[in-house]
Design a protein around this motif. Structure first.
Motif, PDB file in Angstrom:
ATOM      1  N   LEU A 184       0.864  -1.177   0.000  1.00  0.00           N
ATOM      2  CA  LEU A 184       0.000   0.000   0.000  1.00  0.00           C
ATOM      3  C   LEU A 184       0.901   1.227   0.000  1.00  0.00           C
ATOM      4  O   LEU A 184       1.834   1.323   0.795  1.00  0.00           O
ATOM      5  CB  LEU A 184      -0.843  -0.026   1.276  1.00  0.00           C
ATOM      6  N   LEU A 185       0.634   2.149  -0.911  1.00  0.00           N
ATOM      7  CA  LEU A 185       1.436   3.365  -0.994  1.00  0.00           C
ATOM      8  C   LEU A 185       0.520   4.547  -0.674  1.00  0.00           C
ATOM      9  O   LEU A 185      -0.486   4.741  -1.351  1.00  0.00           O
ATOM     10  CB  LEU A 185       1.998   3.476  -2.418  1.00  0.00           C
ATOM     11  N   ILE A 186       0.852   5.297   0.359  1.00  0.00           N
ATOM     12  CA  ILE A 186      -0.006   6.429   0.724  1.00  0.00           C
ATOM     13  C   ILE A 186       0.438   7.668  -0.054  1.00  0.00           C
ATOM     14  O   ILE A 186       1.544   8.152   0.124  1.00  0.00           O
ATOM     15  CB  ILE A 186       0.054   6.706   2.239  1.00  0.00           C
ATOM     16  N   TYR A 187      -0.443   8.148  -0.919  1.00  0.00           N
ATOM     17  CA  TYR A 187      -0.124   9.345  -1.704  1.00  0.00           C
ATOM     18  C   TYR A 187      -0.506  10.624  -0.964  1.00  0.00           C
ATOM     19  O   TYR A 187       0.116  11.663  -1.145  1.00  0.00           O
ATOM     20  CB  TYR A 187      -0.876   9.346  -3.040  1.00  0.00           C
ATOM     21  N   ARG A 188      -1.605  10.552  -0.216  1.00  0.00           N
ATOM     22  CA  ARG A 188      -2.050  11.750   0.501  1.00  0.00           C
ATOM     23  C   ARG A 188      -2.686  11.331   1.816  1.00  0.00           C
ATOM     24  O   ARG A 188      -3.548  10.470   1.843  1.00  0.00           O
ATOM     25  CB  ARG A 188      -3.076  12.523  -0.354  1.00  0.00           C
ATOM     26  N   MET A 189      -2.247  11.942   2.905  1.00  0.00           N
ATOM     27  CA  MET A 189      -2.883  11.728   4.206  1.00  0.00           C
ATOM     28  C   MET A 189      -4.255  12.390   4.178  1.00  0.00           C
ATOM     29  O   MET A 189      -4.423  13.453   3.578  1.00  0.00           O
ATOM     30  CB  MET A 189      -2.077  12.406   5.315  1.00  0.00           C
ATOM     31  N   GLY A 190      -5.230  11.779   4.846  1.00  0.00           N
ATOM     32  CA  GLY A 190      -6.561  12.372   4.831  1.00  0.00           C
ATOM     33  C   GLY A 190      -7.462  11.760   5.891  1.00  0.00           C
ATOM     34  O   GLY A 190      -6.985  11.336   6.946  1.00  0.00           O
ATOM     35  N   GLY A 191      -8.734  11.693   5.575  1.00  0.00           N
ATOM     36  CA  GLY A 191      -9.765  11.346   6.557  1.00  0.00           C
ATOM     37  C   GLY A 191      -9.680   9.959   7.158  1.00  0.00           C
ATOM     38  O   GLY A 191     -10.221   9.727   8.242  1.00  0.00           O
ATOM     39  N   ILE A 192      -9.064   8.997   6.478  1.00  0.00           N
ATOM     40  CA  ILE A 192      -8.803   7.685   7.093  1.00  0.00           C
ATOM     41  C   ILE A 192      -7.369   7.725   7.591  1.00  0.00           C
ATOM     42  O   ILE A 192      -6.445   8.040   6.841  1.00  0.00           O
ATOM     43  CB  ILE A 192      -8.999   6.529   6.079  1.00  0.00           C
TER      44      ILE A 192
END
Ligand code: TXA
Ligand code: MG
Length: 325
Positions: A184-192
């Motif tokens: 899993l590659l996180i591109y943008r931190m956000g609501g989850i």
């Protein structure tokens, strides 16, 4: 063009069927929506937002069927994530099918998909036989809107309809992840949050994309920026450093003592609740941006849970001039 604000989802659906743009509420921020399968309509999103064509859009769906219709391969991990977090603030980047116009994904071979949790958005999607491409409903690079009035302030006169679903309950954009078989590659931190993802991913390796992995994505440093410069740091020190300037202060939980130097102040969450802070963040940034201050000074919040997304947006707001984070 006259812009109407209302709660008529059937009317919004009829406009979208004609290839027009409609601003829609989601639980994260308001989106500027168009038929994702109509390249002409999608092009108008880029024009209205002044968005560069290399920044791809998120496609919104209301059922798992939509996922299979738009992605060529759906790894088991993606199904688990959808089961856990959809409808909700998670966007998954997957290999795309060819009937999605190139302009939606900036010519890349992937597409970003999300099932939003707002009842109006879900009702609207269920009425339509096409998915909705929708970036945040703000001019490119500016703070995302979390109320219908925020949208109207900036896009009023440019779009026919704003579907008013009240203030957004989450207040920061969705978390964007690239999903592979075992990564899993996180591109943008956000609501989850990262913590929530960890729980579902178990042993699966995951990493946070760095700026070099983001030629396309809207991970541009200067995103989410107010017009007024913003400095991030220790509030008392910044206040000393910039004494003589007209300051606006954005604090996490503590109210600052006002004085001649402080023309406006917002506290994100007096009780120290990060969910409340996220929900208030963009409205507070807008208010301070309009306060007539020369400079906004702000402090970060604890780097945990939704705090990561909040700090990410604050850092981007502070870095208006390039990729130097
Ligand atoms: O919460 C949200 O995600 C809101 C609401 C309206 O759903 N939408 C939103 O859209 O924030 P936008 O366009 O402002 O941000 C979309 C993000 C950008 O960072 C973009 O680069 C990334 O998703 N993205 C889109 N397609 C991608 C792809 N194929 N690969 C990697 N990142 C992608
Ligand atoms: Mg945006």
């Amino acid at each position: 063009m006259k812009t109407t604000i209302g709660t008529d989802t059937a009317f919004a659906a009829s406009l979208l069927r004609q290839g027009q743009l409609v601003a829609i509420p989601t639980e994260t921020v308001y989106g500027l929506a168009a038929n994702a399968l109509d390249a002409e309509a999608v092009l108008r999103i880029f024009e209205v937002k002044n968005r560069p064509a290399f920044d791809p859009l998120i496609v919104h769906i209301s059922s798992m069927k939509g996922l299979y219709e738009l992605a060529t391969a759906v790894p088991e991990l993606a199904i688990r994530l959808a089961d856990s977090f959809w409808p909700g603030p998670l966007t998954m980047v997957l290999p795309r099918r060819n009937h999605i116009p190139d302009i939606v994904s900036s010519g890349m071979d992937t597409v970003a998909l999300r099932m939003p949790a707002h009842p109006f958005a879900l009702d609207l999607l269920a009425m339509l036989d096409f998915p909705l491409a929708a970036p945040s409903a703000n001019p490119f690079g500016y703070i995302s809107p979390t109320t219908a009035l925020h949208v109207n302030d900036q896009l009023g006169g440019k779009i026919p309809y704003i579907l008013d679903g009240g203030p957004c309950s989450i207040g920061v954009e969705s978390t964007v992840v690239g999903v592979e078989e075992d990564r899993l590659l996180i591109y943008r931190m956000g609501g989850i949050t990262v913590e929530q993802l960890r729980e579902v991913c178990g042993q699966i390796e995951f990493s946070v994309a760095n700026i070099h992995q983001m030629q396309a994505p809207g991970m541009l440093e200067s995103h989410y920026a107010p017009r007024c410069p913003l400095e991030l740091g220790h509030l008392a020190e910044l206040r000393r450093l910039y004494s003589g300037s007209k300051l606006a202060v954005l604090s996490y939980r503590g109210m600052v003592a006002t004085g001649e130097d402080v023309v406006a102040a917002c506290v994100l969450a007096p009780g120290g609740d990060l969910r409340e802070a996220a929900k208030n963040l963009f409205a507070a940034m807008r208010e301070l941006d309009n306060s007539g201050a020369d400079l906004i000074i702000a402090e970060t919040v604890p780097e945990e849970g939704l705090g990561r997304a909040i700090n990410d947006r604050l850092r981007r707001a502070a870095h208006r001039h390039g990729y130097d984070m």
